[in-house]
Design an enzyme around this catalytic site. Structure first.
Site, PDB file in Angstrom:
ATOM      1  N   HIS A   1      27.072  37.809  37.116  1.00 36.08           N
ATOM      2  CA  HIS A   1      26.428  39.125  37.227  1.00 36.08           C
ATOM      3  C   HIS A   1      25.394  39.299  36.108  1.00 36.08           C
ATOM      4  O   HIS A   1      24.283  39.773  36.349  1.00 36.08           O
ATOM      5  CB  HIS A   1      27.462  40.255  37.082  1.00 36.08           C
ATOM      6  CG  HIS A   1      28.456  40.369  38.188  1.00 36.08           C
ATOM      7  ND1 HIS A   1      29.810  40.485  37.981  1.00 36.08           N
ATOM      8  CD2 HIS A   1      28.304  40.417  39.536  1.00 36.08           C
ATOM      9  CE1 HIS A   1      30.445  40.602  39.128  1.00 36.08           C
ATOM     10  NE2 HIS A   1      29.563  40.558  40.093  1.00 36.08           N
TER      11      HIS A   1
ATOM     12  N   LYS B   1      38.172  49.240  47.851  1.00 35.94           N
ATOM     13  CA  LYS B   1      38.324  47.834  47.475  1.00 35.94           C
ATOM     14  C   LYS B   1      39.491  47.624  46.509  1.00 35.94           C
ATOM     15  O   LYS B   1      39.740  46.512  46.084  1.00 35.94           O
ATOM     16  CB  LYS B   1      37.030  47.335  46.812  1.00 35.94           C
ATOM     17  CG  LYS B   1      36.007  46.762  47.786  1.00 35.94           C
ATOM     18  CD  LYS B   1      34.874  46.146  47.014  1.00 35.94           C
ATOM     19  CE  LYS B   1      34.208  45.012  47.772  1.00 35.94           C
ATOM     20  NZ  LYS B   1      33.194  44.339  46.942  1.00 35.94           N
TER      21      LYS B   1
ATOM     22  N   ARG C   1      25.197  33.408  46.092  1.00 41.35           N
ATOM     23  CA  ARG C   1      25.827  32.203  45.562  1.00 41.35           C
ATOM     24  C   ARG C   1      25.793  31.064  46.566  1.00 41.35           C
ATOM     25  O   ARG C   1      25.359  29.978  46.291  1.00 41.35           O
ATOM     26  CB  ARG C   1      27.292  32.482  45.180  1.00 41.35           C
ATOM     27  CG  ARG C   1      27.436  33.221  43.900  1.00 41.35           C
ATOM     28  CD  ARG C   1      28.774  33.853  43.772  1.00 41.35           C
ATOM     29  NE  ARG C   1      28.931  34.943  44.723  1.00 41.35           N
ATOM     30  CZ  ARG C   1      29.853  35.873  44.643  1.00 41.35           C
ATOM     31  NH1 ARG C   1      30.753  35.810  43.690  1.00 41.35           N
ATOM     32  NH2 ARG C   1      29.929  36.836  45.519  1.00 41.35           N
TER      33      ARG C   1
ATOM     34  N   SER D   1      34.261  37.785  40.502  1.00 42.04           N
ATOM     35  CA  SER D   1      35.238  38.614  39.796  1.00 42.04           C
ATOM     36  C   SER D   1      36.651  38.243  40.240  1.00 42.04           C
ATOM     37  O   SER D   1      37.593  38.257  39.433  1.00 42.04           O
ATOM     38  CB  SER D   1      34.989  40.093  40.099  1.00 42.04           C
ATOM     39  OG  SER D   1      33.706  40.471  39.682  1.00 42.04           O
TER      40      SER D   1
END
Ligand code: ADP
Length: 171
Positions: free
Chosen positions: A17, A41, A90, A128
């Site tokens: 990030h 989430k 990614r 994460s």
């Protein structure tokens, strides 16, 4: 003046990030990092904790700030006068999801464009979720998160582990 946003969960912020934050802050005059506070989430860190970690991390980036938001990302962008939305890519798996979101956002708000930055290869595996997974097994996450937030992440995970152990013993 060009204003951009970089929205995400940042649960917690990773070196991947941070790489996107540094690069996107050079493209716009003002960058606002949007922390999604929506709890659907089920984040590990509260919105306040995630904002605090991001604020520590962006310390020396003069044109970046952090804010929480809820609801539609395009509405958040519009409320700030932002015309650019940054996302990091990614792998192909990110692309399939991200292009759908970008096209939806464009249909909702044609005056806001999504700009994709491809990840630096050294962070292409990083998320994460990976950080939380490794840390939950007491693995070393020093290579994954900015040094300044390392103690915060490890102490949070340690405290969650002791709560879980306590609950297990009670059962
Ligand atoms: P995650 O996918 O890790 O839960 P977020 O929802 O917080 O992350 O992601 C915010 C944005 O940052 C997304 O566009 C995501 O693709 C991007 N991103 C996450 N990790 C990386 C990384 N290692 N390199 C580049 N971009 C990343």
């Amino acid at each position: 003046m060009t204003i951009g946003i970089y929205p995400g969960s940042f649960d917690p912020v990773t070196l991947g990030h941070l790489d996107i934050i540094k690069r996107s802050s050079k493209i716009v005059d003002k960058l606002i990092i949007g922390v999604l506070s929506n709890s659907a989430k089920r984040p590990m860190f509260s919105a306040e904790e995630r904002v605090h970690m991001l604020e520590l991390v962006i310390g020396d980036i003069g044109n970046a700030t952090v804010q929480t938001f809820d609801g539609l990302t395009v509405e958040f962008a519009r409320s700030l006068g932002a015309t650019v939305m940054f996302r990091g890519l990614r792998a192909v798996t990110d692309f399939e999801y991200e292009i759908q979101i970008a096209q939806t956002n464009h249909a909702l708000s044609p005056d806001i464009d999504t700009v994709f930055l491809t990840t630096s290869v050294k962070y292409s595996y990083l998320s994460s979720s990976i950080v939380k997974e490794v840390a939950s097994y007491e693995g070393n996450i020093a290579k994954f998160v900015p040094e300044i937030i390392l103690p915060l992440v490890t102490s949070k995970i340690k405290s969650l582990r002791s709560v879980n152990n306590g609950n297990r013993q009670k059962q």
